[in-house]
Design an enzyme around this catalytic site. Structure first.
Site, PDB file in Angstrom:
ATOM      1  N   THR A   2       0.840  -1.205   0.000  1.00 51.64           N
ATOM      2  CA  THR A   2       0.000   0.000   0.000  1.00 51.64           C
ATOM      3  C   THR A   2       0.866   1.241   0.000  1.00 51.64           C
ATOM      4  O   THR A   2       2.081   1.158   0.035  1.00 51.64           O
ATOM      5  CB  THR A   2      -0.932   0.005   1.233  1.00 51.64           C
ATOM      6  N   GLY A 157       0.418   5.917  -7.056  1.00 44.21           N
ATOM      7  CA  GLY A 157      -0.510   4.992  -7.708  1.00 44.21           C
ATOM      8  C   GLY A 157      -0.181   4.746  -9.167  1.00 44.21           C
ATOM      9  O   GLY A 157      -0.469   3.673  -9.705  1.00 44.21           O
ATOM     10  N   CYS A 160       3.687   2.550  -8.532  1.00 47.05           N
ATOM     11  CA  CYS A 160       3.782   1.324  -7.734  1.00 47.05           C
ATOM     12  C   CYS A 160       2.654   0.355  -8.094  1.00 47.05           C
ATOM     13  O   CYS A 160       1.478   0.719  -8.044  1.00 47.05           O
ATOM     14  CB  CYS A 160       3.711   1.677  -6.245  1.00 47.05           C
ATOM     15  N   THR A 163      -0.155  -0.192  -5.428  1.00 50.58           N
ATOM     16  CA  THR A 163      -0.880   1.010  -5.016  1.00 50.58           C
ATOM     17  C   THR A 163      -1.827   1.410  -6.139  1.00 50.58           C
ATOM     18  O   THR A 163      -1.447   1.367  -7.303  1.00 50.58           O
ATOM     19  CB  THR A 163       0.120   2.158  -4.740  1.00 50.58           C
TER      20      THR A 163
END
Length: 174
Positions: A2, A157, A160, A163
């Site tokens: 995350t 986001g 990754c 994410t």
């Protein structure tokens, strides 16, 4: 994993997180809420790591906050002590980012409680990307804390694979 990022600027502290939950190499959920308010809405917290582990830690941390009448640092140190010494808790795999009107802290399973010098926290698999983006925005713009968190999470986001761009954001004004 995350991405959780926290920024403190101009009387505001914000913690935001993405919503992706993965199991191995499969995305299981895209809209998980990894950031929440604790202790009568006076503390905000986000987690990176195992979801069940994090919920256990949130619950324990909230108990510590109650025990220490909302004193964030004292509650964090007590949680870290328990986390480090208790056999069951030692198996929990998560990091917590917590903040109130006075401090922003990272709590780890190794028993560490870290207060970053610049009040910028970024944890999880996308943490380095979000931290880089947030630092650049803090140093080169007049954007508010919430805007910096939103933009940093979006950048993480995009980069990754663990994410996504779903965001849960909590903010305290002091």
């Amino acid at each position: 994993m995350t991405t959780i990022v926290s920024v403190r600027r101009d009387g505001h502290v914000v913690i935001g997180g993405d919503g992706q939950v993965t199991l191995g190499n499969t995305v299981m959920k895209g809209n998980a809420k990894k950031v929440r308010r604790l202790y009568n809405n006076k503390v905000i917290a986000g987690f990176a790591g195992g979801t069940a582990d994090a919920f256990t830690l949130f619950e324990l941390f909230e108990r510590k906050l109650e025990m220490h009448q909302g004193h964030l640092t004292k509650a964090a140190v007590e949680l870290a002590k328990d986390w480090r010494t208790d056999r069951m808790l030692r198996k929990l795999e998560a990091l917590l980012a917590v903040a109130d009107e006075t401090a922003s802290l990272i709590i780890t399973g190794n028993g560490d409680v870290v207060q970053p010098e610049d009040d910028l926290i970024a944890i999880g698999s996308g943490g380095p990307y979000a931290q880089s983006a947030a630092r650049a925005l803090l140093e080169n713009t007049e954007l508010g804390a919430r805007d910096i968190v939103e933009k940093s999470l979006s950048i993480a986001g995009d980069i990754c694979i663990y994410t996504n761009r779903f965001q849960t954001i909590e903010e305290l004004t002091y």
